[in-house]
Scaffold this motif. Structure first.
Motif, PDB file in Angstrom:
ATOM      1  N   GLN A   1      -3.462 -45.451  25.392  1.00 54.59           N
ATOM      2  CA  GLN A   1      -4.565 -44.701  24.801  1.00 54.59           C
ATOM      3  C   GLN A   1      -5.173 -43.794  25.848  1.00 54.59           C
ATOM      4  O   GLN A   1      -5.371 -44.187  26.990  1.00 54.59           O
ATOM      5  N   VAL A   2      -5.467 -42.578  25.470  1.00 55.48           N
ATOM      6  CA  VAL A   2      -6.056 -41.590  26.373  1.00 55.48           C
ATOM      7  C   VAL A   2      -7.454 -41.235  25.885  1.00 55.48           C
ATOM      8  O   VAL A   2      -7.678 -41.046  24.697  1.00 55.48           O
ATOM      9  N   SER A  25      -8.679 -40.327  31.095  1.00 57.08           N
ATOM     10  CA  SER A  25      -8.315 -41.655  31.564  1.00 57.08           C
ATOM     11  C   SER A  25      -7.332 -42.287  30.583  1.00 57.08           C
ATOM     12  O   SER A  25      -7.231 -41.879  29.438  1.00 57.08           O
ATOM     13  N   GLY A  26      -6.616 -43.310  31.093  1.00 60.63           N
ATOM     14  CA  GLY A  26      -5.637 -43.986  30.252  1.00 60.63           C
ATOM     15  C   GLY A  26      -4.243 -43.852  30.834  1.00 60.63           C
ATOM     16  O   GLY A  26      -4.067 -43.510  31.996  1.00 60.63           O
ATOM     17  N   SER A  27      -3.262 -44.108  29.998  1.00 57.02           N
ATOM     18  CA  SER A  27      -1.873 -44.047  30.425  1.00 57.02           C
ATOM     19  C   SER A  27      -1.382 -42.602  30.364  1.00 57.02           C
ATOM     20  O   SER A  27      -1.094 -42.087  29.287  1.00 57.02           O
ATOM     21  N   ILE A  28      -1.324 -41.946  31.517  1.00 58.07           N
ATOM     22  CA  ILE A  28      -0.998 -40.532  31.592  1.00 58.07           C
ATOM     23  C   ILE A  28       0.137 -40.297  32.563  1.00 58.07           C
ATOM     24  O   ILE A  28       0.060 -40.721  33.719  1.00 58.07           O
ATOM     25  N   PHE A  29       1.189 -39.602  32.105  1.00 60.09           N
ATOM     26  CA  PHE A  29       2.276 -39.227  33.007  1.00 60.09           C
ATOM     27  C   PHE A  29       1.962 -37.892  33.677  1.00 60.09           C
ATOM     28  O   PHE A  29       2.086 -37.750  34.877  1.00 60.09           O
ATOM     29  N   ASN A  76      -7.407 -36.038  37.373  1.00 56.82           N
ATOM     30  CA  ASN A  76      -7.212 -35.723  35.945  1.00 56.82           C
ATOM     31  C   ASN A  76      -8.478 -35.118  35.342  1.00 56.82           C
ATOM     32  O   ASN A  76      -8.897 -35.489  34.234  1.00 56.82           O
ATOM     33  N   ILE A 101       2.311 -38.584  27.915  1.00 55.44           N
ATOM     34  CA  ILE A 101       2.041 -39.986  28.249  1.00 55.44           C
ATOM     35  C   ILE A 101       3.247 -40.628  28.901  1.00 55.44           C
ATOM     36  O   ILE A 101       3.126 -41.412  29.852  1.00 55.44           O
ATOM     37  N   THR A 102       4.429 -40.314  28.379  1.00 55.01           N
ATOM     38  CA  THR A 102       5.647 -40.913  28.893  1.00 55.01           C
ATOM     39  C   THR A 102       6.634 -39.809  29.259  1.00 55.01           C
ATOM     40  O   THR A 102       6.854 -38.889  28.466  1.00 55.01           O
TER      41      THR A 102
END
Length: 121
Positions: A1-2, A25-29, A76, A101-102
């Motif tokens: 989640q971003v 914030s969160g899972s960020i590539f 970020n 994200i990925t």
């Protein structure tokens, strides 16, 4: 989640300055383009400024030479330094980021919650 969280809005007199921040914030590539929009009452949302991943910037004509957009890739975060503010700059300001994200998957846009900027004459 971003999640994107904005800060820095407020009330300022004409001619004054404000600095907006927007942190993801969160899972960020990776984060590609970062943008600032604004929407005044009764008006459509308009793109104010953008900054590419490499640092290239663009501005709407009405804010050129007054606003500066910048980014800190390590944090970020995108910033909007607003100088020589005018009453017509009054609006809710939103940040938007194009985030992957990925690795190898799609890039999608995410929006901040908006922050009110009010410029009194």
């Amino acid at each position: 989640q971003v999640h994107l969280v904005e800060s820095g809005g407020g009330l300022v007199q004409a001619g004054g300055s404000l600095r907006l921040s927007c942190a993801a914030s969160g899972s960020i590539f990776s984060i590609n383009r970062m943008e600032w929009y604004r929407q005044a009452p009764g008006s459509q949302r308009e793109l104010v400024a953008s900054v590419s991943r490499s640092g290239g910037t663009n501005y709407v004509d009405s804010v050129k030479d007054r606003f500066t957009v910048s980014r800190d890739n390590a944090k970020n975060t995108v910033y909007l330094q607003m100088n020589s503010l005018k009453p017509e700059d009054t609006a809710v300001y939103y940040c938007r980021m194009w985030i992957t994200i990925t690795q190898g998957r799609g890039t999608y846009d995410y929006w901040g919650q908006g922050t009110q900027v009010t410029v009194s004459s």
